[in-house]
Design an enzyme around this catalytic site. Structure first.
Site, mmCIF file in Angstrom:
data_model
loop_
_atom_site.group_PDB
_atom_site.id
_atom_site.type_symbol
_atom_site.label_atom_id
_atom_site.label_comp_id
_atom_site.label_asym_id
_atom_site.label_seq_id
_atom_site.Cartn_x
_atom_site.Cartn_y
_atom_site.Cartn_z
ATOM 1 N N THR A 40 0.815 -1.217 0.000
ATOM 2 C CA THR A 40 0.000 0.000 0.000
ATOM 3 C C THR A 40 0.847 1.266 0.000
ATOM 4 O O THR A 40 0.490 2.256 -0.635
ATOM 5 C CB THR A 40 -0.927 0.001 1.238
ATOM 6 O OG1 THR A 40 -1.705 -1.194 1.217
ATOM 7 C CG2 THR A 40 -1.860 1.189 1.245
ATOM 8 N N THR A 72 4.402 -9.119 15.237
ATOM 9 C CA THR A 72 3.244 -9.772 14.629
ATOM 10 C C THR A 72 2.228 -8.688 14.279
ATOM 11 O O THR A 72 2.124 -7.668 14.969
ATOM 12 C CB THR A 72 2.646 -10.828 15.588
ATOM 13 O OG1 THR A 72 1.684 -11.600 14.898
ATOM 14 C CG2 THR A 72 2.001 -10.219 16.815
ATOM 15 N N ASP A 101 0.705 -7.017 5.428
ATOM 16 C CA ASP A 101 0.105 -8.311 5.782
ATOM 17 C C ASP A 101 1.138 -9.386 6.121
ATOM 18 O O ASP A 101 0.936 -10.174 7.046
ATOM 19 C CB ASP A 101 -0.807 -8.814 4.647
ATOM 20 C CG ASP A 101 -2.129 -8.073 4.612
ATOM 21 O OD1 ASP A 101 -2.383 -7.251 5.518
ATOM 22 O OD2 ASP A 101 -2.915 -8.312 3.672
ATOM 23 N N CYS A 114 -1.295 -18.049 21.984
ATOM 24 C CA CYS A 114 -1.630 -16.807 22.694
ATOM 25 C C CYS A 114 -0.891 -15.634 22.042
ATOM 26 O O CYS A 114 0.152 -15.817 21.425
ATOM 27 C CB CYS A 114 -1.227 -16.888 24.165
ATOM 28 S SG CYS A 114 -2.123 -18.142 25.095
#
Length: 344
Positions: A15, A167, A92, A280
C-alpha cells in the site's frame, strides 16, 4: 567532516507505494524516482537516498521464500555502497519477510528497516509519510560515524521493533504491529529515542554472511478443541514434510489423547521436527508445567519458548536449509540466534 549517510530504499510492493487516481478511484504504483514530489520533506533529511523497485511490485500476500532471497540479494549486492536500507513492504506479511531476512543476514553491521502503511502515500490522511520519513531517519542514525541500528527492524506508527519479534495485530488501525514479548528498540516522538542496550551488536572482526538456502517443506498446525485424528494424520503425512510449527494452547499444552501423542511420535520418528509455539498473543511455552504438556516434553518436541509463529516459521526454514545435524537441531532451535527468543 561527518560523512552523510547513504540510504537505499527498496520498494517491493504494498500500500505504501500506491497513489490513487482520483478520476477512477483505482490505486496504482508510482515511480519512486518521483518520491520527492509526494514527500518533499525528504529533502530536509541529512542523507542521500537512492531507490530500487522490484520489476513487478508484489502484493505481500504473494510473498514467498524465492522473493525473500531476491530482497536479500539486492541488499547483499549493495551492502558496501550504502550505510542503511529501508524496505517498503505490504503490511500483511511484513513480519514473516522481516523475520526471514533477520535469519538470512549473519553478522549484520548496518540497519535494515522494514516499513509500510495502512493508507496509500497519496491519501490525505496517510500514515505512509511518517513511517517512511522516520524509517529513513532511523536507517541514517549514527553514533561517532557508525550506525546505531545493526539489526533487522520493523518501524510502524512511532515504534521501532526487532523484526523477528513482531506480529500484525490490526488490519484497520495505524498501530498495526506489536512485539508481544520484547520491548521496542526505539520510539519516535518529538525526538527519536533508542534503547541502545537492547540493540543486537555484530561480533567484532566478523564478516557479513548471507544465508540463502531456505527449505519451505513445513506446515503450521493449529490445535483446537475437537481437532480430529484424520486432520492431524493428513497434515503429518504430507509427502516431503520436514518441519511443523505447532500452535498449542496457553504455555504449550495440547490434547493428551493416545492417538494424538502417537501421531506426533510417528512424525518425529520420521525425522520431522515439531516446534511448540503458543497460540496466545504473548507469553512463553513451558513444557512440563502442566500435565497436558508433559507428553510433548517426553517426546522431545522442540520448545519455541516465546518466539512468534512468524519467526518460528522463518527460523525453521532457515535451519532446515542449513542442514543442521539431527542430534543438534533441537538445541540450535532453542538457542537465540538473532534475538528472536528470550533465553532462560
Amino acid at each position: 567532516m561527518t560523512k552523510i549517510p547513504h540510504i537505499l530504499l527498496i520498494y517491493t510492493g504494498g500500500t505504501i507505494g500506491m497513489v490513487k487516481d482520483y478520476k477512477t478511484g483505482a490505486l496504482h504504483t508510482f515511480n519512486f524516482d518521483k518520491l520527492l514530489k509526494h514527500i518533499p520533506e525528504i529533502n530536509h533529511l541529512n542523507c542521500k537516498i537512492q531507490s530500487i523497485s522490484l520489476k513487478e511490485p508484489i502484493d505481500s500476500s504473494n510473498m514467498n521464500p524465492e522473493k525473500w532471497v531476491l530482497i536479500a540479494e539486492i541488499i547483499e549486492d549493495n551492502y558496501n555502497a550504502f550505510d542503511g536500507f529501508v524496505i517498503l513492504h505490504g503490511s500483511d506479511t511484513m513480519s514473516y519477510t522481516s523475520s526471514a531476512i533477520s535469519f538470512m543476514f549473519e553478522n549484520l553491521s548496518k540497519p535494515i528497516i522494514f516499513t509500510g502503511s495502512q493508507l496509500p502515500i497519496g491519501d490525505l490522511r496517510t500514515d505512509a509519510k511518517e513511517n517512511l520519513i522516520t524509517s529513513i531517519e532511523i536507517a541514517s542514525a549514527q553514533d561517532n560515524g557508525k550506525p546505531i541500528i545493526t539489526e533487522v527492524c520493523l518501524y510502524f506508527e512511532y515504534k521501532l521493533y526487532r523484526a523477528n519479534r513482531t506480529t500484525k495485530i490490526n488490519a484497520e488501525q495505524f498501530e498495526a504491529f506489536t512485539s508481544p514479548n520484547f520491548p521496542p528498540l526505539g520510539e519516535s516522538g518529538v525526538y527519536l529515542k533508542f534503547s541502545k542496550q537492547l540493540i543486537q551488536k555484530p561480533l567484532k572482526n566478523s564478516y557479513l554472511k548471507v544465508r540463502k538456502k531456505l527449505d519451505n517443506n513445513i506446515v503450521i498446525l493449529k490445535i483446537f478443541p475437537g481437532i480430529t485424528k484424520a486432520v492431524v494424520k493428513s497434515i503429518l503425512e504430507i509427502k516431503g514434510l520436514k518441519g511443523v510449527v505447532m500452535e498449542t494452547f496457553g504455555s504449550g499444552n495440547a490434547p493428551t489423547e493416545k492417538w494424538f501423542v502417537e501421531l506426533l511420535k510417528e512424525a518425529i520418528d520420521k525425522n520431522i521436527y515439531i516446534i511448540n509455539v503458543t497460540q496466545c498473543a504473548g507469553g512463553n511455552v513451558q513444557m512440563g508445567q502442566y500435565e497436558t504438556s508433559i507428553e510433548l516434553k517426553n517426546l522431545g518436541i522442540i520448545s519455541g519458548k516465546d518466539i512468534t509463529t512468524e519467526s518460528a516459521l522463518a527460523k525453521l526454514m532457515y535451519l532446515l536449509g542449513e542442514k543442521i545435524p539431527k542430534n543438534k537441531f533441537k538445541s540450535v532451535f532453542e538457542t537465540q540466534i538473532r534475538g528472536e527468543i528470550t533465553e532462560d
